[in-house]
Design a protein around this motif. Structure first.
Motif, PDB file in Angstrom:
ATOM      1  N   LEU A 134     -59.590 170.055 -52.009  1.00  0.00           N
ATOM      2  CA  LEU A 134     -58.291 170.578 -52.447  1.00  0.00           C
ATOM      3  C   LEU A 134     -57.271 169.444 -52.386  1.00  0.00           C
ATOM      4  N   ASP A 135     -56.640 169.195 -53.520  1.00  0.00           N
ATOM      5  CA  ASP A 135     -55.663 168.099 -53.616  1.00  0.00           C
ATOM      6  C   ASP A 135     -54.256 168.685 -53.776  1.00  0.00           C
ATOM      7  N   PRO A 136     -53.433 168.673 -52.711  1.00  0.00           N
ATOM      8  CA  PRO A 136     -52.081 169.251 -52.810  1.00  0.00           C
ATOM      9  C   PRO A 136     -51.185 168.544 -53.822  1.00  0.00           C
ATOM     10  N   ALA A 137     -51.393 167.257 -54.056  1.00  0.00           N
ATOM     11  CA  ALA A 137     -50.523 166.524 -54.983  1.00  0.00           C
ATOM     12  C   ALA A 137     -50.768 166.920 -56.429  1.00  0.00           C
ATOM     13  N   SER A 138     -52.031 167.021 -56.817  1.00  0.00           N
ATOM     14  CA  SER A 138     -52.358 167.358 -58.211  1.00  0.00           C
ATOM     15  C   SER A 138     -52.565 168.855 -58.410  1.00  0.00           C
ATOM     16  N   HIS A 139     -52.588 169.616 -57.307  1.00  0.00           N
ATOM     17  CA  HIS A 139     -52.851 171.058 -57.354  1.00  0.00           C
ATOM     18  C   HIS A 139     -54.202 171.342 -58.005  1.00  0.00           C
ATOM     19  N   GLN A 140     -55.176 170.507 -57.698  1.00  0.00           N
ATOM     20  CA  GLN A 140     -56.517 170.706 -58.247  1.00  0.00           C
ATOM     21  C   GLN A 140     -57.509 170.995 -57.128  1.00  0.00           C
ATOM     22  N   VAL A 141     -58.519 171.797 -57.485  1.00  0.00           N
ATOM     23  CA  VAL A 141     -59.581 172.128 -56.551  1.00  0.00           C
ATOM     24  C   VAL A 141     -60.912 171.882 -57.242  1.00  0.00           C
ATOM     25  N   THR A 142     -61.828 171.219 -56.538  1.00  0.00           N
ATOM     26  CA  THR A 142     -63.192 171.093 -57.048  1.00  0.00           C
ATOM     27  C   THR A 142     -64.145 171.717 -56.035  1.00  0.00           C
ATOM     28  N   PHE A 143     -65.238 172.271 -56.556  1.00  0.00           N
ATOM     29  CA  PHE A 143     -66.270 172.855 -55.701  1.00  0.00           C
ATOM     30  C   PHE A 143     -67.601 172.302 -56.169  1.00  0.00           C
ATOM     31  N   ASN A 144     -68.285 171.582 -55.288  1.00  0.00           N
ATOM     32  CA  ASN A 144     -69.519 170.869 -55.649  1.00  0.00           C
ATOM     33  C   ASN A 144     -69.288 170.014 -56.894  1.00  0.00           C
ATOM     34  N   ASN A 145     -68.153 169.308 -56.887  1.00  0.00           N
ATOM     35  CA  ASN A 145     -67.763 168.333 -57.927  1.00  0.00           C
ATOM     36  C   ASN A 145     -67.375 168.984 -59.256  1.00  0.00           C
ATOM     37  N   GLU A 146     -67.260 170.297 -59.304  1.00  0.00           N
ATOM     38  CA  GLU A 146     -66.821 170.951 -60.546  1.00  0.00           C
ATOM     39  C   GLU A 146     -65.404 171.485 -60.361  1.00  0.00           C
ATOM     40  N   LYS A 147     -64.550 171.251 -61.342  1.00  0.00           N
ATOM     41  CA  LYS A 147     -63.161 171.702 -61.260  1.00  0.00           C
ATOM     42  C   LYS A 147     -63.095 173.224 -61.325  1.00  0.00           C
ATOM     43  N   ILE A 148     -62.319 173.815 -60.422  1.00  0.00           N
ATOM     44  CA  ILE A 148     -62.154 175.270 -60.362  1.00  0.00           C
ATOM     45  C   ILE A 148     -60.715 175.614 -60.732  1.00  0.00           C
ATOM     46  N   GLU A 149     -60.552 176.514 -61.681  1.00  0.00           N
ATOM     47  CA  GLU A 149     -59.217 176.945 -62.092  1.00  0.00           C
ATOM     48  C   GLU A 149     -58.722 178.053 -61.166  1.00  0.00           C
ATOM     49  N   LEU A 150     -57.606 177.790 -60.470  1.00  0.00           N
ATOM     50  CA  LEU A 150     -57.012 178.781 -59.576  1.00  0.00           C
ATOM     51  C   LEU A 150     -55.581 179.065 -59.999  1.00  0.00           C
ATOM     52  N   SER A 151     -55.143 180.301 -59.779  1.00  0.00           N
ATOM     53  CA  SER A 151     -53.723 180.600 -59.979  1.00  0.00           C
ATOM     54  C   SER A 151     -52.928 179.931 -58.856  1.00  0.00           C
ATOM     55  N   GLN A 152     -51.613 179.862 -59.021  1.00  0.00           N
ATOM     56  CA  GLN A 152     -50.777 179.219 -58.007  1.00  0.00           C
ATOM     57  C   GLN A 152     -50.941 179.892 -56.644  1.00  0.00           C
ATOM     58  N   LYS A 153     -50.945 181.224 -56.625  1.00  0.00           N
ATOM     59  CA  LYS A 153     -51.070 181.929 -55.349  1.00  0.00           C
ATOM     60  C   LYS A 153     -52.462 181.752 -54.744  1.00  0.00           C
ATOM     61  N   GLU A 154     -53.491 181.766 -55.589  1.00  0.00           N
ATOM     62  CA  GLU A 154     -54.841 181.514 -55.078  1.00  0.00           C
ATOM     63  C   GLU A 154     -54.912 180.131 -54.445  1.00  0.00           C
ATOM     64  N   PHE A 155     -54.292 179.145 -55.110  1.00  0.00           N
ATOM     65  CA  PHE A 155     -54.284 177.783 -54.570  1.00  0.00           C
ATOM     66  C   PHE A 155     -53.569 177.748 -53.218  1.00  0.00           C
ATOM     67  N   GLU A 156     -52.424 178.423 -53.119  1.00  0.00           N
ATOM     68  CA  GLU A 156     -51.651 178.389 -51.881  1.00  0.00           C
ATOM     69  C   GLU A 156     -52.393 179.083 -50.741  1.00  0.00           C
ATOM     70  N   ILE A 157     -53.060 180.209 -51.028  1.00  0.00           N
ATOM     71  CA  ILE A 157     -53.834 180.896 -49.985  1.00  0.00           C
ATOM     72  C   ILE A 157     -54.988 180.015 -49.511  1.00  0.00           C
ATOM     73  N   LEU A 158     -55.708 179.422 -50.465  1.00  0.00           N
ATOM     74  CA  LEU A 158     -56.822 178.545 -50.094  1.00  0.00           C
ATOM     75  C   LEU A 158     -56.320 177.363 -49.274  1.00  0.00           C
ATOM     76  N   SER A 159     -55.194 176.784 -49.682  1.00  0.00           N
ATOM     77  CA  SER A 159     -54.628 175.647 -48.958  1.00  0.00           C
ATOM     78  C   SER A 159     -54.256 176.043 -47.528  1.00  0.00           C
ATOM     79  N   PHE A 160     -53.642 177.211 -47.379  1.00  0.00           N
ATOM     80  CA  PHE A 160     -53.232 177.659 -46.043  1.00  0.00           C
ATOM     81  C   PHE A 160     -54.450 177.886 -45.151  1.00  0.00           C
ATOM     82  N   LEU A 161     -55.481 178.562 -45.690  1.00  0.00           N
ATOM     83  CA  LEU A 161     -56.670 178.842 -44.887  1.00  0.00           C
ATOM     84  C   LEU A 161     -57.444 177.564 -44.566  1.00  0.00           C
TER      85      LEU A 161
END
Length: 222
Positions: A134-161
């Protein structure tokens, strides 16, 4: 990530709120020092952006009161006071960073990310766990090297957890971090976002602790 902005300049405040919201922050904005001091006693924030010249109570008094309450929330001071003496006084009073006006929004956001990293006890710019990056600067998430599209709130919840791996986080604490005063929150909003995170990532990643909240288990713990 919930942030309190205390700035009495309406034009500057408007611009900061718009820019910080675009960066994903849930922003509460106050223009009065006394009201800001009261808000800090009643609410939990991850970051504070604080002007010094404020009506009713100046920023330095707010900062001193905050630290006297043993509140360690990171504080960035934004001010037109640009002397070395002012900066030393601010930092010695408990400010974590000091930015002189005028400033570039990109620099403010980068400094806020650095403050958040330090408060979470990490130095790396990304958060990595179980194949998730999870990259807070670019707001990007990858899982096993594949980019995952998340909504803003999904990103924030994942970042917090992911910033609290091994700790149970209550739904109310997540809501407090995700939504500002002017947000409408439906009763099952967090559950819906958690559902989609499990669907897009590993279904077993986020565990529900019934009646308490959610946790990403720390597999490194004995």
């Amino acid at each position: 990530m919930r942030l309190l902005l205390v700035e009495d300049d309406e034009i500057l405040g408007d611009g900061l709120v718009a820019g910080l919201k675009m960066e994903g922050y849930a922003v509460d904005w106050l223009t009065n020092g006394k009201l800001a001091d009261e808000a800090l006693k009643l609410n939990t924030y991850e970051l504070i952006v604080l002007d010094l010249n404020l009506p009713d109570m100046d920023g330095m008094a707010i900062l001193t009161a905050l630290r006297n309450r043993k509140d360690e929330t990171p504080v960035m001071v934004l001010t037109a006071k640009d002397t070395v003496t002012d900066r030393v006084l601010g930092l010695d009073s408990g400010a974590d960073d000091f930015v002189i006006k005028p400033f570039e929004l990109d620099e403010v956001c980068a400094r806020l990310r650095a403050l958040a990293r330090r408060s979470e006890g990490r130095s790396a710019p990304t958060i990595e766990y179980k194949g998730i990056v999870l990259d807070p600067a670019s707001h990007q998430v990858t899982f096993n090297n594949e980019k995952i599209e998340l909504s803003q709130k999904e990103f924030e919840i994942l970042s917090f957890l992911m910033s609290n791996i091994g700790k149970v986080v209550s739904r109310s604490r997540l809501e407090e971090s995700l939504y500002s005063w002017d947000s409408d929150v439906e009763s099952n909003t967090v559950e819906v976002h958690i559902h989609y995170l499990r669907k897009k990532l590993d279904p077993a990643l986020i565990r529900t602790v019934r009646g308490v909240g959610y946790i990403i288990d720390n597999d490194d713990e004995p």
